[in-house]
Design an enzyme around this catalytic site. Structure first.
Site, PDB file in Angstrom:
ATOM      1  CG  LEU A  24      -2.109  -0.913   1.255  1.00  0.00           C
ATOM      2  CD1 LEU A  24      -2.786  -0.872   2.618  1.00  0.00           C
ATOM      3  CD2 LEU A  24      -3.102  -0.568   0.159  1.00  0.00           C
ATOM      4  CG  ASP A  25      -0.099   4.811  -2.223  1.00  0.00           C
ATOM      5  OD1 ASP A  25      -0.612   5.270  -1.197  1.00  0.00           O
ATOM      6  OD2 ASP A  25      -0.668   4.858  -3.327  1.00  0.00           O
ATOM      7  CE  LYS A  26       4.827   9.828   3.869  1.00  0.00           C
ATOM      8  NZ  LYS A  26       5.800  10.919   3.651  1.00  0.00           N
ATOM      9  CB  SER A  70      -3.026   3.689   0.384  1.00  0.00           C
ATOM     10  OG  SER A  70      -3.085   4.325  -0.882  1.00  0.00           O
TER      11      SER A  70
END
Length: 240
Positions: free
Chosen positions: A108-110, A112
């Site tokens: 999951l990106d930062k 999210s």
């Protein structure tokens, strides 16, 4: 006669679930790893499992107890073990827990939030992330507009962006306020920042993005930054 495959020493350590490959390379460089009683400092040194005896700090290379858990990832944490820019990582959530080395299953990106899996079983992680497994991923996304039916249909119809086909398996309105709304978006494939790119192509901004389910496994009431072990029933459901 069929010969067993050789694998690089760092890869062998990481595939056993003891550490990441980066950590393995550091252990090897530090002289902590021996093959057949001899210190080896080359992370690409070829090893045949079952033929060579590998030890770390003098201890045989045993398979660790397999652990599988889920985390409710908070916004602002990076999904990596060590960040070269010094940013906080998801491993902050495990401080003091005494867990063995665990690797994230997917990312999951930062910016999210939500459901993120971890394990020390590389073979299981590979199956879970294999597109052929058909595990849908469900997200609740707060956007800066009120979508109409045409917009939701456009998300499902998809776009071509930077040569990639991006689409949602399904998109539906959850609730709407005066200026923004929450939509549920389901993906049946994983591409880098897929939802953000898909919405940006439609001139829609993302305010929050929360993954709430992977297959039948739901985030439920797990608190932000909290984690728990997966049950045998949950593992079986993911395995299907």
């Amino acid at each position: 006669m069929k010969t067993s495959p050789r694998h690089g020493l760092a890869r062998v350590l990481s595939k056993c679930g003891l550490c990441s490959r980066t950590q393995a390379a550091q252990w090897i460089a530090d002289g902590r790893v021996e093959v057949d009683g001899r210190v080896v400092r080359d992370p690409e040194f070829g090893v045949v499992q079952g033929r060579h005896r590998v030890t770390v700090d003098g201890n045989p290379l045993d398979q660790p107890q397999r652990r599988y858990l889920m985390l409710n990832k908070p916004r602002g944490l990076v999904t990596t073990a060590n960040d070269e820019r010094g940013r906080d990582t998801v491993y902050r959530c495990f401080d003091g827990a005494g867990l063995p080395w665990l690797a994230p299953v997917g990312r999951l990106d930062k910016a999210s939030e939500g459901l993120l899996l971890f394990c020390n079983d590389p073979a299981w992680a590979a199956r879970i992330t294999d597109p052929d497994m058909g595990l849908d991923k469900t997200y609740h996304v707060q956007i800066d507009t009120i979508p109409d039916e045409r917009t939701l249909a456009a998300l499902e119809g998809g776009i071509i962006e930077s040569g990639e086909a991006l689409r949602a398996s399904s998109a539906r309105l959850l609730r709407a306020g005066e200026k923004n709304a929450w939509v549920e978006i389901v993906l049946d494939e994983g591409r880098n920042r897929q939802i953000r790119r898909l919405l940006a192509a439609l001139d829609i901004g993302v305010l929050r993005l929360v993954r709430v389910a992977i297959g039948a496994l739901r985030l439920g009431e797990l608190g932000k930054g909290q984690w728990r072990e997966l049950s045998a029933e949950e593992l079986a459901a993911l395995g299907r």
